[in-house]
Write a protein that holds these residues in place. Structure first.
Motif, short mmCIF file in Angstrom:
data_model
loop_
_atom_site.label_atom_id
_atom_site.label_comp_id
_atom_site.label_asym_id
_atom_site.label_seq_id
_atom_site.Cartn_x
_atom_site.Cartn_y
_atom_site.Cartn_z
N THR A 121 0.84 -1.21 0.00
CA THR A 121 0.00 0.00 0.00
C THR A 121 0.87 1.26 0.00
N LEU A 125 0.93 4.17 -2.90
CA LEU A 125 0.66 5.57 -2.57
C LEU A 125 1.84 6.47 -2.97
N ALA A 128 1.47 7.04 -6.54
CA ALA A 128 0.25 7.76 -6.93
C ALA A 128 0.34 9.26 -6.65
N VAL A 129 1.09 9.64 -5.62
CA VAL A 129 1.18 11.07 -5.27
C VAL A 129 2.19 11.74 -6.19
N VAL A 540 -5.17 11.14 -6.69
CA VAL A 540 -4.84 9.79 -6.24
C VAL A 540 -5.96 8.82 -6.62
N LEU A 544 -5.25 5.69 -9.05
CA LEU A 544 -5.48 4.32 -8.56
C LEU A 544 -6.50 3.59 -9.42
#
Length: 558
Positions: A121, A125, A128-129, A540, A544
């Protein structure tokens, strides 16, 4: 003994099985994405008329750009060294953070499902940022300068680096670890003895690839206050000094090409040498016969001194020297880092709770434009990149001069940072989504054409030779054997490009290339950090969703 009966048609040829339901759905999804790309091109007003109407502006820009105004040699060297130092430290930080995270995310090194899921996870993340958002946050914490850019690029790079490391760990031969476990070695000893040497080529190759990417990213982060050539370019272009700005851009282009060629050559050597290592043939093999049932924690796992170990020691010394030199080059201050971390709770409180300040409609509209830019750029880039990639593949084009020429074109196009392209297109076609789309489309050509060429060259050539022996023409071999083998990779690469373009479309908004990035930069400039958080959440979610769709498509069409 029973035999499987293969159904055949009237001509005696085997009947292809009917496509599965998932394959049909995947085909429909791909068709819808292509249709969305066509719609986006039309909605953004991109056509030949738009391009030709901008030619006069292009000529005017060319006149204002020349003669190029290069800085003095000493100033140029200082900017180059500062940029390389920032990029090196960011890449080094990403490797340091990624190694433990990848160990926690991989099955062979972590047995707990919860810890693996948590590590995966964090990796997702981080990817994604957008690094621009991270830079805005860290600039608020550490102030203007190199520190914020180093940490922002380093943290964002973990999303790619840790994922590749974790995947590499899962693909390693588990024999050495299992043998050591049966001999009584504990978990830490198993990992320390079996993983580092086998994974070292992948660690270095991935770090070099990420260094290449971070070099381009550093140019963008100059627009928000990070140092190096990016900041110098931003200062020049803000004052409409195109002669100095484009001269610096040319330096970046040459630097990117040189780094890509160098890192590509080093990666090729590393990966060629890793063939025997990744199979488990490490120095640890010689220890298995010496480990008794009572060895346990008392075993000291020290590899013998060999030429390979000596080379690794030299490489470690070089990396350490570069690390120390980079720290001094950017004048990294431990005091600044410590004070920034102490103020972290108060700084993060500025970004919470997220709020749109009554502008949710404008944010969603800008987000839609960002998605349209990404879809249109992916479509245009794919249409141009596929033929270039085909002509650059050595197993498709026998003429060495031809595929070498197109490989060279790919290297040059890939070397141009997308931000520079965006600035050029903004000047030529004006502010807005058209400039962002054209910039990303050109960047897509450099990335996708390379991936297409590599995928074609990685196909099984024995199948192609068998078809030629059977009398098939080169066209038949290409479409029936080469393209058919590479088709799943084409789809995966295109989805990866779409994913990348959504992030890039956000970033290019800082120079007026349309989309939500412009609102993001404005919110940070007027200290509306809660709006920055709201935009980040929207981005995000979109990233995702695209990544989940991409993973599903890759699984179905494999």
């Amino acid at each position: 003994m029973s035999h499987t009966v293969i159904p055949r048609d009237a001509t005696g040829l085997p009947v292809r099985p009917a496509p599965s339901r998932q394959n049909v759905i995947a085909g429909l999804v791909l068709a819808l994405l292509a249709a969305a790309g066509v719609w986006s091109v039309g909605a953004l007003g991109i056509d030949l008329t738009t391009v030709f109407s901008s030619l006069d502006n292009a000529v005017t820009f060319g006149r204002r750009m020349f003669p190029l105004d290069f800085p003095s040699p000493s100033e140029t060297l200082g900017l180059v060294l500062e940029t390389l130092a920032i990029v090196f430290l960011a890449t080094f930080l990403s490797v340091v953070l990624s190694i433990p995270l990848s160990l926690a995310a991989a099955h062979p090194t972590t047995r707990g499902r919860f810890s693996r899921g948590g590590a995966r996870t964090l990796i997702v993340l981080a990817r994604a940022v957008p690094d621009l958002v991270l830079a805005i946050v860290f600039l608020r914490i550490f102030g203007l300068g190199a520190t914020a850019g180093i940490i922002a690029m380093g943290v964002h790079s973990v999303g790619m680096v840790a994922k590749l490391y974790a995947d590499a760990i899962e693909e390693l031969d588990r024999g050495p670890m299992e043998s050591m476990e049966s001999a009584g070695a504990d978990r830490r000893q198993q990992i320390m003895a079996a993983i580092p040497q086998a994974l070292l080529p992948q660690i270095l190759a991935t770090a070099l690839h990420r260094f290449d990417i971070n070099l381009r990213t550093s140019v963008l982060l100059g627009y928000v206050g990070v140092g190096g050539i990016g900041l110098a370019i931003a200062d020049a272009l803000r004052t409409l000094n195109y002669q100095r700005g484009m001269a610096l851009a040319l330096i970046v282009l040459l630097l990117c090409i040189a780094i890509e060629l160098l890192s590509g050559a080093i990666r090729a050597v590393l990966l060629r040498r890793s063939g025997s290592v990744a199979t488990g043939g490490t120095w640890a093999d010689g220890l298995f016969s010496k480990l008794g049932p009572a060895s346990g924690r008392g075993v000291r796992l020290t590899p013998p001194w060999t030429l390979g170990r000596a080379q690794r020691l030299v490489a470690a010394v070089v990396v350490l020297a570069l690390l120390i030199g980079s720290v001094f080059q950017v004048e990294l201050s431990l005091g600044t880092l410590w004070n920034g971390f102490l103020a972290l709770p108060q700084t993060l409180a500025l970004f919470l709770p997220p709020s749109t300040e009554g502008s949710l409609g404008a944010l969603l509209e800008a987000l839609l434009v960002t998605i349209q830019i990404a879809l249109a750029a992916t479509l245009i880039g794919a249409v141009i990149a596929v033929p270039i990639g085909v002509l650059a593949a050595s197993n498709v084009v026998a003429n060495r001069a031809v595929h070498t020429l197109f490989r060279g074109i790919i290297v040059v196009v890939r070397g141009i940072p997308e931000l520079i392209l965006a600035v050029i297109f903004v000047v030529i076609s004006g502010l807005g989504a058209v400039a962002g789309t054209l910039a990303l489309a050109v960047g897509a050509v450099g990335l996708l054409s390379k991936l297409v060429a590599d995928s074609l060259e990685e196909t099984d050539r024995e199948v192609q030779d068998a078809m030629r022996t059977a009398g098939a023409s080169e066209v038949q071999v290409f479409f029936s054997a080469t393209v058919r083998q590479a088709a799943p990779a084409f789809i995966a690469h295109t989805m990866y490009l779409l994913d990348t373009n959504i992030r890039s479309a956000t970033l290019l908004g800082v120079v007026g290339a349309g989309g939500v990035g412009f609102l993001l930069l404005n919110a940070s400039r007027v200290n509306q950090f809660e709006v920055v958080t709201a935009i980040l959440i929207l981005m995000v979610v979109v990233v995702l969703l695209v990544e989940a769709l991409s993973m599903w498509l890759r699984k179905v069409v494999r």
